[in-house]
Design an enzyme around this catalytic site. Structure first.
Site, PDB file in Angstrom:
ATOM      1  CE  LYS A 140      -1.948   2.907   3.036  1.00 23.39           C
ATOM      2  NZ  LYS A 140      -1.902   4.204   2.202  1.00 23.39           N
ATOM      3  CD  GLU A 215      12.256   4.859   9.474  1.00 21.70           C
ATOM      4  OE1 GLU A 215      12.560   5.313  10.134  1.00 21.70           O
ATOM      5  OE2 GLU A 215      12.047   4.701   7.699  1.00 21.70           O
ATOM      6  CB  CYS A 249      12.912   8.803   9.885  1.00 26.19           C
ATOM      7  SG  CYS A 249      11.105   8.531   9.516  1.00 26.19           S
ATOM      8  CD  GLU A 340       9.911  12.548  12.613  1.00 33.14           C
ATOM      9  OE1 GLU A 340      10.838  12.421  11.561  1.00 33.14           O
ATOM     10  OE2 GLU A 340       8.726  12.406  13.151  1.00 33.14           O
TER      11      GLU A 340
END
Length: 437
Positions: A140, A215, A249, A340
């Site tokens: 996906k 992750e 990331c 973040e």
């Protein structure tokens, strides 16, 4: 403009059913046949690198140079894991009264959920080793960036992979992704994305007793000691955080500088930031394109409310979700020092000594990547062992090689991708005892 279908539950289930059938035949092939098929897939991708790169520019706004690297990377990952089917060796374990051996058995169907920031590369980190291990894959892509994944699915068929073996299903996470988690025939899930969504995926997989690789987010530190090559450290810092507009990331979004070198480092960093080229992704000289969407740009802008901005680079005006690279002088309690941003914003903080550097680097819920700049080998070893991150580089910002393990600690995820053992992570160990007495 291109319209892409949103799959409903019936369509997801149909894709999984096709994958179940295809996987049985795929797993029964001799290992060399699976290896040859993956090499053929790699050759077809290699022949379409420019097409895939141009498509990625339209898909995600990546600069064309980066997009070409990403498309080539997919082919390299396929070639690397084409060697895995013939190397998935079990063990012979000494036992009394017989022979004991282990086998690496594929899970069956693996569901892979891919984010929008690196649509091609991250997809390949999952589907290449999963296929090599004898699994089928349902993939996906993110709703914002489905085009290159869809094209890879078509190229897999052109390369001769069996129909149903590599299914690309477009649609929402609430429908497609959630069905991967709940469907009994999807026996493992791989998810890359935010920590909040990853937590929900992990919880759903736990209810199904289904293994998951995650992750997730990062707030990686770029630790610069006074004895480092400050010129090199400053010159390389923009690429470590502003690549892909900071939508990474692994971005070194905190620069921690030893206090005695703090002012000099900032003097060196400013021209490097202002020289960072932001512009049209189709331009060969562009280093950074726009952010992914208006809403994401608004989120990134929110981190600058009340921030102590030291200096900024430049960005185009007009159409596009542009954002100038930004350097913020932060205090340890500031939001921007812990959360973040996922955009081209870096926080710079001073530290006092080696112990303080490690403490500050670890002062985050995340633990994905990081860099350490020092000419002292002993210090490099001590700090690398002390920082709680899954991937670290010394005098470098290199985080990802397909032949070395990649993954995070703490809230940055579970499990590892890439490296020589990745195919094994898509198998279960079966133990068989043969009595000889």
């Amino acid at each position: 403009m291109r319209e892409v279908a949103r799959a409903d539950l019936v369509e997801v289930d149909a894709a999984v059913s096709r994958a179940v059938v295809a996987q049985r035949s795929w797993a029964a092939l001799p290992p060399v046949a699976r290896a040859d098929a993956l090499r053929a897939f790699a050759r077809v991708v290699e022949a379409h690198v420019e097409e895939l790169a141009q498509l990625e520019v339209r898909n995600s706004g990546h600069p064309i140079g980066s997009a070409r690297w990403e498309a080539s990377h997919v082919a390299q990952v396929l070639n690397f894991y084409a060697g895995a089917p013939e190397r998935l060796s079990g063990q012979q374990i000494p036992v009394a009264g017989g022979l004991d051996v282990t086998f690496h058995e594929p899970y069956g169907v693996v569901g892979i959920i891919v984010p929008w920031n690196f649509p091609m590369t991250i997809a390949s980190w999952g589907f290449a080793p999963a296929l090599a291990a004898g699994n089928a894959v349902v993939l996906k892509p993110a709703e914002l960036t489905p085009l290159t994944a869809m094209r890879l699915g078509e190229l897999a068929l052109e390369a001769g992979l069996p129909s149903g073996l590599f299914e690309v299903v477009t649609g929402s996470g609430a429908v497609v992704g959630q069905r991967f988690v709940s469907h009994r025939d999807v026996r493992k899930v791989v998810f890359t994305g935010s920590t909040s969504v990853g937590t929900d995926v992990a919880a759903g997989c736990a209810r199904e007793l289904k293994p998951v690789t995650l992750e997730l987010g990062g707030k990686s530190a770029n630790v610069v000691f006074a004895d480092a090559d400050l010129e090199k450290a400053a010159a390389s810092a923009p690429g470590a955080v502003f690549d892909n507009a900071g939508q990474d990331c692994c971005a070194r979004s905190r620069i921690l500088v030893e206090r005695s070198a703090y002012d000099r480092f900032l003097e060196l960093l400013e021209p490097a930031v202002q020289a960072w080229r932001v512009g049209d992704p189709a331009d060969e000289g562009t280093e950074m394109g726009p952010l992914i969407s208006a809403s994401h740009r608004s989120t990134v802008e929110g981190f600058l409310d009340g921030a102590n901005i030291a200096f900024r680079g430049s960005a185009p005006g007009g159409d596009g979700f542009w954002f100038a690279p930004t350097v913020v002088l932060a205090d340890r309690g500031d939001r921007i020092a812990h959360e973040e941003v996922f955009g081209p914003v870096v926080a710079v903080l001073p530290f006092d000594d080696e112990a303080d550097a490690v403490r500050l680097a670890n002062d985050t819920i995340y633990g994905l990547a990081g860099s350490i700049w020092t000419e002292n080998l002993g210090r490099a070893v001590r700090v690398a062992r002390g920082v709680k991150s899954g991937v670290l580089s010394v005098n470098s910002h290199s985080s990802v090689r397909y032949w070395t393990p990649f993954g995070g600690m703490k809230a940055s995820g579970l499990g590892r991708e890439l490296g020589p053992d990745a195919a094994e992570h898509f198998t279960e160990t079966k133990n068989v005892f043969f009595a000889t007495d």
